[in-house]
Design a protein around this motif. Structure first.
Motif, PDB file in Angstrom:
ATOM      1  N   CYS A 179      31.272 146.206  40.252  1.00  0.00           N
ATOM      2  CA  CYS A 179      31.952 146.286  41.560  1.00  0.00           C
ATOM      3  C   CYS A 179      31.092 145.649  42.656  1.00  0.00           C
ATOM      4  CB  CYS A 179      32.243 147.743  41.920  1.00  0.00           C
ATOM      5  SG  CYS A 179      33.574 148.512  40.995  1.00  0.00           S
ATOM      6  N   LEU A 180      29.792 145.896  42.601  1.00  0.00           N
ATOM      7  CA  LEU A 180      28.891 145.320  43.593  1.00  0.00           C
ATOM      8  C   LEU A 180      28.899 143.793  43.517  1.00  0.00           C
ATOM      9  CD1 LEU A 180      26.755 145.711  45.801  1.00  0.00           C
ATOM     10  CD2 LEU A 180      25.042 145.855  43.983  1.00  0.00           C
ATOM     11  N   LEU A 181      28.838 143.244  42.314  1.00  0.00           N
ATOM     12  CA  LEU A 181      28.867 141.784  42.154  1.00  0.00           C
ATOM     13  C   LEU A 181      30.193 141.200  42.643  1.00  0.00           C
ATOM     14  CD1 LEU A 181      27.131 141.421  38.674  1.00  0.00           C
ATOM     15  CD2 LEU A 181      26.168 140.908  40.932  1.00  0.00           C
ATOM     16  N   LEU A 182      31.300 141.901  42.370  1.00  0.00           N
ATOM     17  CA  LEU A 182      32.606 141.451  42.859  1.00  0.00           C
ATOM     18  C   LEU A 182      32.625 141.436  44.385  1.00  0.00           C
ATOM     19  CD1 LEU A 182      35.584 140.642  42.337  1.00  0.00           C
ATOM     20  CD2 LEU A 182      36.111 143.093  42.317  1.00  0.00           C
ATOM     21  N   LEU A 183      32.086 142.462  45.012  1.00  0.00           N
ATOM     22  CA  LEU A 183      32.057 142.531  46.476  1.00  0.00           C
ATOM     23  C   LEU A 183      31.216 141.407  47.071  1.00  0.00           C
ATOM     24  CD1 LEU A 183      31.739 146.366  47.128  1.00  0.00           C
ATOM     25  CD2 LEU A 183      33.735 144.902  47.483  1.00  0.00           C
ATOM     26  N   VAL A 184      30.095 141.113  46.448  1.00  0.00           N
ATOM     27  CA  VAL A 184      29.236 140.016  46.929  1.00  0.00           C
ATOM     28  C   VAL A 184      29.983 138.692  46.823  1.00  0.00           C
ATOM     29  CG1 VAL A 184      27.131 138.707  46.418  1.00  0.00           C
ATOM     30  CG2 VAL A 184      27.069 141.212  46.465  1.00  0.00           C
ATOM     31  N   MET A 185      30.651 138.467  45.697  1.00  0.00           N
ATOM     32  CA  MET A 185      31.397 137.224  45.516  1.00  0.00           C
ATOM     33  C   MET A 185      32.541 137.115  46.519  1.00  0.00           C
ATOM     34  SD  MET A 185      34.210 135.512  44.045  1.00  0.00           S
ATOM     35  CE  MET A 185      34.948 136.670  42.950  1.00  0.00           C
ATOM     36  N   ILE A 186      33.272 138.205  46.762  1.00  0.00           N
ATOM     37  CA  ILE A 186      34.381 138.189  47.724  1.00  0.00           C
ATOM     38  C   ILE A 186      33.857 137.880  49.123  1.00  0.00           C
ATOM     39  CG2 ILE A 186      36.070 139.657  48.918  1.00  0.00           C
ATOM     40  CD1 ILE A 186      36.583 141.016  46.187  1.00  0.00           C
ATOM     41  N   ALA A 187      32.759 138.513  49.517  1.00  0.00           N
ATOM     42  CA  ALA A 187      32.185 138.261  50.849  1.00  0.00           C
ATOM     43  C   ALA A 187      31.791 136.796  50.995  1.00  0.00           C
ATOM     44  CB  ALA A 187      30.982 139.168  51.083  1.00  0.00           C
ATOM     45  N   PHE A 188      31.153 136.251  49.967  1.00  0.00           N
ATOM     46  CA  PHE A 188      30.756 134.842  49.995  1.00  0.00           C
ATOM     47  C   PHE A 188      31.974 133.927  50.094  1.00  0.00           C
ATOM     48  CE2 PHE A 188      30.065 130.897  47.590  1.00  0.00           C
ATOM     49  CZ  PHE A 188      29.082 130.314  48.394  1.00  0.00           C
ATOM     50  N   ARG A 189      32.984 134.175  49.267  1.00  0.00           N
ATOM     51  CA  ARG A 189      34.180 133.321  49.253  1.00  0.00           C
ATOM     52  C   ARG A 189      34.970 133.442  50.540  1.00  0.00           C
ATOM     53  NH1 ARG A 189      34.908 129.057  47.390  1.00  0.00           N
ATOM     54  NH2 ARG A 189      37.126 129.372  47.109  1.00  0.00           N
ATOM     55  N   ARG A 190      35.003 134.614  51.146  1.00  0.00           N
ATOM     56  CA  ARG A 190      35.705 134.747  52.425  1.00  0.00           C
ATOM     57  C   ARG A 190      35.046 133.914  53.509  1.00  0.00           C
ATOM     58  NH1 ARG A 190      37.635 141.120  52.919  1.00  0.00           N
ATOM     59  NH2 ARG A 190      39.280 140.960  51.341  1.00  0.00           N
ATOM     60  N   ARG A 191      33.720 133.880  53.477  1.00  0.00           N
ATOM     61  CA  ARG A 191      33.003 133.043  54.454  1.00  0.00           C
ATOM     62  C   ARG A 191      33.304 131.572  54.229  1.00  0.00           C
ATOM     63  NH1 ARG A 191      27.480 136.203  54.165  1.00  0.00           N
ATOM     64  NH2 ARG A 191      28.028 137.915  55.543  1.00  0.00           N
ATOM     65  N   VAL A 192      33.307 131.164  52.957  1.00  0.00           N
ATOM     66  CA  VAL A 192      33.574 129.762  52.628  1.00  0.00           C
ATOM     67  C   VAL A 192      34.988 129.388  53.037  1.00  0.00           C
ATOM     68  CG1 VAL A 192      33.876 128.134  50.711  1.00  0.00           C
ATOM     69  CG2 VAL A 192      31.882 129.642  50.754  1.00  0.00           C
ATOM     70  N   VAL A 193      35.946 130.231  52.698  1.00  0.00           N
ATOM     71  CA  VAL A 193      37.357 129.938  53.014  1.00  0.00           C
ATOM     72  C   VAL A 193      37.569 129.908  54.531  1.00  0.00           C
ATOM     73  CG1 VAL A 193      39.713 130.878  52.864  1.00  0.00           C
ATOM     74  CG2 VAL A 193      38.258 130.810  50.838  1.00  0.00           C
ATOM     75  N   CYS A 194      36.964 130.831  55.252  1.00  0.00           N
ATOM     76  CA  CYS A 194      37.120 130.873  56.718  1.00  0.00           C
ATOM     77  C   CYS A 194      36.412 129.703  57.404  1.00  0.00           C
ATOM     78  CB  CYS A 194      36.602 132.191  57.269  1.00  0.00           C
ATOM     79  SG  CYS A 194      37.649 133.585  56.860  1.00  0.00           S
ATOM     80  N   ALA A 195      35.367 129.172  56.761  1.00  0.00           N
ATOM     81  CA  ALA A 195      34.613 128.057  57.361  1.00  0.00           C
ATOM     82  C   ALA A 195      35.373 126.731  57.252  1.00  0.00           C
ATOM     83  CB  ALA A 195      33.255 127.926  56.691  1.00  0.00           C
ATOM     84  N   ARG A 196      36.374 126.681  56.396  1.00  0.00           N
ATOM     85  CA  ARG A 196      37.121 125.427  56.196  1.00  0.00           C
ATOM     86  C   ARG A 196      38.042 125.146  57.346  1.00  0.00           C
ATOM     87  NH1 ARG A 196      38.684 125.973  49.839  1.00  0.00           N
ATOM     88  NH2 ARG A 196      36.578 125.788  49.093  1.00  0.00           N
TER      89      ARG A 196
END
Length: 196
Positions: A179-196
């Protein structure tokens, strides 16, 4: 540790299970969260079998949060089907599900719940695969509070265990890390998607 303290930890873990699941179920019903049906089917199956393995390994009160979670998890899988959430099922999804079911013969032939727990833990962690894949492409479709609450739930379930062994601890500890790894990946991907 005193039985009443173990009961308290188990009660907190069960309460956190419902605190996590109720908003998650509401978000599914609202069409905000679209769970991957096979991830939830795999997680429900593995959680139920681990519950019985923990009971056999004398996990006691610490096993009950897993049993309740297994029931609600199966309900979410059914809800995902009814709500036509993420129904994309691949060959690898079927392999994960069959591997979960394969843990039962391991347990039966070895007469040791640890082997079932090892197989189920691996399968459950692999069950994160479809959700990770979906969350990578659609990071806003997952409820991060839900997975954070499950980390807390598993910590209390571990504290509630009446017997500490690999058979009783491996599953909740590993799922917390997943669950922790999933949360880290989601946080990272949300930043990437929002930065586009």
């Amino acid at each position: 540790m005193d039985w009443s303290v173990k009961l308290f930890f188990s009660s907190v873990a069960i309460a956190l299970t419902f605190i996590a699941f109720v908003p998650y179920i509401r978000s599914i019903l609202a069409g905000v969260t679209k769970p991957h049906v096979f991830s939830w089917m795999i997680w429900g199956t593995t959680t139920f079998i681990v519950f019985f393995a923990q009971l056999e390994a004398k996990g006691g009160l610490g096993a009950w949060p897993m049993g309740i979670s297994g029931g609600v998890t199966i309900f979410i899988a059914i809800l995902a089907i009814v709500k036509h959430a993420d129904l994309s099922i691949t060959t690898i999804d079927w392999l994960f599900f069959l591997a979960a079911l394969a843990s039962l013969p391991f347990w039966y032939f070895t007469s040791d719940p640890l082997w079932a727990v090892i197989v189920l833990t691996v399968v459950d962690l692999l069950g994160f695969g479809p959700t990770m894949r979906k969350a990578y492409y659609f990071p806003h479709n997952e409820n991060v509070v839900f997975f954070a609450l499950f980390i807390a739930r598993n910590i209390f379930a571990l504290l509630a265990l009446e017997t500490y062994s690999a058979a009783t601890m491996l599953f909740p500890l590993s799922v917390s890390i997943g669950c922790l790894l999933l949360l880290v990946m989601i946080a990272f991907r949300r930043r990437v998607v929002c930065a586009r």
